[in-house]
Design a protein around this motif. Structure first.
Motif, PDB file in Angstrom:
ATOM      1  N   THR A  11      15.180 -18.310   7.621  1.00  0.00           N
ATOM      2  CA  THR A  11      15.223 -17.986   6.459  1.00  0.00           C
ATOM      3  C   THR A  11      14.415 -16.471   6.386  1.00  0.00           C
ATOM      4  O   THR A  11      14.324 -15.866   5.516  1.00  0.00           O
ATOM      5  N   ARG A  13      14.034 -12.810   6.762  1.00  0.00           N
ATOM      6  CA  ARG A  13      15.004 -11.681   6.586  1.00  0.00           C
ATOM      7  C   ARG A  13      14.777 -10.845   7.759  1.00  0.00           C
ATOM      8  O   ARG A  13      13.644 -10.233   8.065  1.00  0.00           O
ATOM      9  N   THR A  18      16.704  -5.724   5.600  1.00  0.00           N
ATOM     10  CA  THR A  18      15.654  -5.275   4.575  1.00  0.00           C
ATOM     11  C   THR A  18      15.921  -3.884   4.421  1.00  0.00           C
ATOM     12  O   THR A  18      15.808  -3.284   3.390  1.00  0.00           O
ATOM     13  N   SER A  21      19.343  -2.977   2.625  1.00  0.00           N
ATOM     14  CA  SER A  21      19.339  -3.401   1.092  1.00  0.00           C
ATOM     15  C   SER A  21      18.224  -2.456   0.598  1.00  0.00           C
ATOM     16  O   SER A  21      18.867  -1.937  -0.395  1.00  0.00           O
ATOM     17  N   PHE A  65      19.683  -8.429  -4.624  1.00  0.00           N
ATOM     18  CA  PHE A  65      20.019  -9.534  -4.304  1.00  0.00           C
ATOM     19  C   PHE A  65      20.493 -10.117  -2.813  1.00  0.00           C
ATOM     20  O   PHE A  65      20.222 -11.097  -2.386  1.00  0.00           O
ATOM     21  N   LEU A  67      18.349  -8.662  -0.642  1.00  0.00           N
ATOM     22  CA  LEU A  67      16.646  -9.031  -0.300  1.00  0.00           C
ATOM     23  C   LEU A  67      16.730 -10.633  -0.601  1.00  0.00           C
ATOM     24  O   LEU A  67      15.611 -11.123   0.082  1.00  0.00           O
ATOM     25  N   ARG A  68      17.210 -11.037  -1.566  1.00  0.00           N
ATOM     26  CA  ARG A  68      17.039 -12.520  -2.116  1.00  0.00           C
ATOM     27  C   ARG A  68      18.108 -13.568  -1.205  1.00  0.00           C
ATOM     28  O   ARG A  68      18.230 -14.574  -1.750  1.00  0.00           O
ATOM     29  N   SER A  69      18.714 -12.971  -0.286  1.00  0.00           N
ATOM     30  CA  SER A  69      19.626 -13.676   0.510  1.00  0.00           C
ATOM     31  C   SER A  69      20.755 -14.352  -0.402  1.00  0.00           C
ATOM     32  O   SER A  69      21.287 -15.312  -0.080  1.00  0.00           O
ATOM     33  N   ALA A  70      21.246 -13.627  -1.324  1.00  0.00           N
ATOM     34  CA  ALA A  70      22.361 -13.829  -2.142  1.00  0.00           C
ATOM     35  C   ALA A  70      23.510 -13.562  -1.223  1.00  0.00           C
ATOM     36  O   ALA A  70      23.857 -12.469  -1.145  1.00  0.00           O
ATOM     37  N   LYS A 122      20.159 -19.980   2.570  1.00  0.00           N
ATOM     38  CA  LYS A 122      19.886 -20.523   1.063  1.00  0.00           C
ATOM     39  C   LYS A 122      21.113 -20.440   0.355  1.00  0.00           C
ATOM     40  O   LYS A 122      21.957 -19.368   0.215  1.00  0.00           O
ATOM     41  N   ASN A 124      23.946 -20.421  -2.571  1.00  0.00           N
ATOM     42  CA  ASN A 124      23.843 -19.751  -3.707  1.00  0.00           C
ATOM     43  C   ASN A 124      24.756 -20.062  -4.704  1.00  0.00           C
ATOM     44  O   ASN A 124      25.894 -20.360  -4.574  1.00  0.00           O
TER      45      ASN A 124
END
Length: 124
Positions: A11, A13, A18, A21, A65, A67-70, A122, A124
């Protein structure tokens, strides 16, 4: 290595994600600020300023998103840059080249195996 160590490793990143994004977030902010100067508050739908600002907001949303691993956000960024490559065919050669290079970089960064691990970690 136990399960929690594997999950933590997967997980984390990757730096290229980064960077790309934040690039899209910055491009969206700069573009939205630029096009907001074209907005006429007395007749907001008189020109395409609202549409242009909305398109720039999509870049901000996609970058944030990602960055939030969506998982869906990387597809949004891909669609965004493909749209810009298409638009650049109606403009200068240098613009078309720049957008095409960004498309290739985006595909490489967001869809390589290490990125797939990050987005798969992750649900989604």
């Amino acid at each position: 290595m136990n399960i929690s160590d594997q999950l933590a490793r997967m997980t984390k990143r990757p730096l290229p994600i980064t960077i790309i994004s934040w690039f899209y977030i910055a491009a969206g902010i700069v573009g939205a600020a630029y096009h907001s100067t074209e907005l006429n508050t007395h007749a907001p739908f008189e020109n395409d300023a609202i549409l242009l600002i909305f398109i720039r907001l999509l870049a901000i949303i996609g970058g944030a998103f990602t960055l939030r691993s969506a998982h869906w956000a990387r597809w949004l960024l891909l669609a965004w840059i493909v749209y810009h490559v298409y638009l650049s065919f109606f403009h200068t050669f240098s613009g078309r080249t720049m957008h095409s290079v960004l498309l290739v970089i985006t595909i490489y960064v967001l869809f390589r195996p290490k990125a797939a691990e990050y987005f798969r970690a992750k649900k989604n």
